[in-house]
Write a protein that holds these residues in place. Structure first.
Motif, short mmCIF file in Angstrom:
data_model
loop_
_atom_site.label_atom_id
_atom_site.label_comp_id
_atom_site.label_asym_id
_atom_site.label_seq_id
_atom_site.Cartn_x
_atom_site.Cartn_y
_atom_site.Cartn_z
N GLY A 19 0.80 -1.21 0.00
CA GLY A 19 0.00 0.00 0.00
C GLY A 19 0.83 1.26 0.00
N ALA A 20 2.16 1.12 0.00
CA ALA A 20 3.04 2.29 0.07
C ALA A 20 3.56 2.70 -1.30
CB ALA A 20 4.22 1.98 1.00
N GLY A 21 2.97 2.18 -2.36
CA GLY A 21 3.37 2.59 -3.70
C GLY A 21 4.68 1.97 -4.12
N ALA A 22 5.39 2.68 -5.00
CA ALA A 22 6.62 2.14 -5.59
C ALA A 22 7.68 1.87 -4.53
CB ALA A 22 7.16 3.11 -6.64
N ALA A 23 7.80 2.79 -3.56
CA ALA A 23 8.80 2.59 -2.51
C ALA A 23 8.50 1.35 -1.70
CB ALA A 23 8.86 3.82 -1.60
N GLY A 24 7.20 1.15 -1.38
CA GLY A 24 6.82 -0.04 -0.63
C GLY A 24 7.04 -1.29 -1.43
N ALA A 25 6.74 -1.24 -2.73
CA ALA A 25 6.93 -2.42 -3.57
C ALA A 25 8.40 -2.80 -3.64
CB ALA A 25 6.38 -2.15 -4.97
N ALA A 26 9.28 -1.80 -3.72
CA ALA A 26 10.71 -2.08 -3.76
C ALA A 26 11.16 -2.72 -2.46
CB ALA A 26 11.48 -0.79 -4.02
N LEU A 27 10.67 -2.17 -1.33
CA LEU A 27 11.05 -2.73 -0.05
C LEU A 27 10.49 -4.14 0.12
CD1 LEU A 27 12.39 -2.37 2.70
CD2 LEU A 27 10.30 -1.26 3.51
N ALA A 28 9.32 -4.38 -0.46
CA ALA A 28 8.69 -5.69 -0.34
C ALA A 28 9.55 -6.79 -0.93
CB ALA A 28 7.32 -5.69 -1.04
N LEU A 29 10.40 -6.45 -1.91
CA LEU A 29 11.23 -7.46 -2.53
C LEU A 29 12.19 -8.10 -1.55
CD1 LEU A 29 12.04 -5.68 -5.91
CD2 LEU A 29 10.41 -7.54 -5.50
N SER A 30 12.47 -7.40 -0.44
CA SER A 30 13.40 -7.96 0.54
C SER A 30 12.70 -8.93 1.49
CB SER A 30 14.05 -6.84 1.36
OG SER A 30 13.07 -6.13 2.11
N TYR A 31 11.36 -9.11 1.36
CA TYR A 31 10.63 -9.99 2.27
C TYR A 31 9.85 -11.10 1.56
CZ TYR A 31 11.50 -6.51 5.87
OH TYR A 31 12.09 -5.66 6.75
N PRO A 32 10.26 -11.53 0.36
CA PRO A 32 9.39 -12.47 -0.37
C PRO A 32 9.30 -13.85 0.27
CG PRO A 32 11.48 -12.22 -1.51
CD PRO A 32 11.48 -11.23 -0.40
N ARG A 33 10.37 -14.30 0.92
CA ARG A 33 10.36 -15.67 1.42
C ARG A 33 9.32 -15.86 2.51
NH1 ARG A 33 16.80 -17.31 1.67
NH2 ARG A 33 17.17 -17.15 -0.58
N THR A 34 9.18 -14.87 3.38
CA THR A 34 8.22 -14.99 4.45
C THR A 34 6.82 -15.19 3.90
OG1 THR A 34 9.55 -13.61 5.91
CG2 THR A 34 7.23 -13.82 6.45
N TRP A 35 6.45 -14.37 2.92
CA TRP A 35 5.10 -14.46 2.36
C TRP A 35 4.95 -15.69 1.49
CZ3 TRP A 35 5.83 -8.71 0.97
CH2 TRP A 35 5.70 -7.95 2.14
N ALA A 36 5.97 -16.04 0.74
CA ALA A 36 5.90 -17.24 -0.09
C ALA A 36 5.73 -18.47 0.81
CB ALA A 36 7.15 -17.37 -0.95
N ALA A 37 6.44 -18.50 1.92
CA ALA A 37 6.32 -19.62 2.84
C ALA A 37 4.92 -19.67 3.45
CB ALA A 37 7.37 -19.50 3.95
N GLN A 38 4.38 -18.51 3.77
CA GLN A 38 3.03 -18.46 4.32
C GLN A 38 2.02 -19.01 3.31
OE1 GLN A 38 1.08 -14.79 6.27
NE2 GLN A 38 0.37 -14.71 4.16
N ASP A 39 2.11 -18.55 2.07
CA ASP A 39 1.20 -19.02 1.03
C ASP A 39 1.36 -20.52 0.79
OD1 ASP A 39 0.41 -16.43 0.84
OD2 ASP A 39 1.16 -16.09 -1.19
#
Length: 207
Positions: A19-39
């Motif tokens: 929800g933080a736009g481009a900056a949030g999306a860029a930061l989100a790339l550093s957390y993919p494993r946590t969410w991928a593991a959850q899914d």
């Protein structure tokens, strides 16, 4: 005596970052494993079956329904906004992308739950009073409804290869599973040995 442990900053959630736009999306790339593991954890449990995916309805701004609201008139209730409708559609897309088809889709009688279920899975969900929002004060789910929910969860837990989806309310999930939930968040539940609901995984799907 002050602790020598350094303070840890809270980890951003997927919704916060996206929800933080481009900056949030860029930061989100550093957390993919946590969410991928959850899914992946939720997906694996759903494929095994014998569970219920119990969702709090998607985003409907406000806290309580207006005084004098009626279940037969959606105009008198809190309802999904545009973000809530998009969130519900995203829930359905998540299931379709993984070819996960629920055995049954059940909903609270409240319009925001019925709409969440309909937007996610199409068709008309089976409306079940036991999933309905508590009324009055305190906001707790009636013992009869809790017994019905626990009995249904026991039955669902005994069906390998099949899962059901429920759409309900924050207070119901709190009373049933002892867990807080955000709008649109799902809990993967199975009946525990004590007859209560065990939370096996959580599923938060960003719109």
């Amino acid at each position: 005596m002050p602790s020598s442990q350094p303070l840890r900053k809270p980890q951003p959630t997927r919704r916060t970052l996206l929800g933080a736009g481009a900056a949030g999306a860029a930061l989100a790339l550093s957390y993919p494993r946590t969410w991928a593991a959850q899914d992946a954890e939720a997906e694996g449990l759903l494929r095994q079956g014998g569970v219920v995916a119990a969702f709090r309805h998607s985003l409907a701004p406000g806290t309580f329904d207006p005084p004098g609201f009626r279940l037969d008139d959606c105009r008198t209730q809190l309802n999904l906004n545009d973000a809530g409708r998009a969130q519900a559609r995203s829930v359905g897309a998540w299931f379709r992308q993984r070819q996960l088809q629920p055995g049954k889709v059940l909903s609270s009688p409240w319009c925001r739950c019925v709409d969440s279920a309909t937007l996610a899975f199409g068709g008309t969900p089976h409306v079940w009073a036991a999933l309905g929002s508590p009324r009055g004060s305190p906001e707790t789910t009636g013992s009869q409804h809790l017994q019905e929910l626990r009995a249904a969860l026991v039955a669902a837990s005994a069906r390998p290869g099949v899962f059901d989806v429920w759409f309900t309310h924050m207070f119901v999930l709190s009373d049933l599973a002892g867990s807080n939930t955000s709008s649109g968040e799902g809990l993967i539940l199975r009946a525990g040995a004590n007859g209560k609901a065990d939370v096996l995984a959580r599923l938060m799907i960003a719109a």
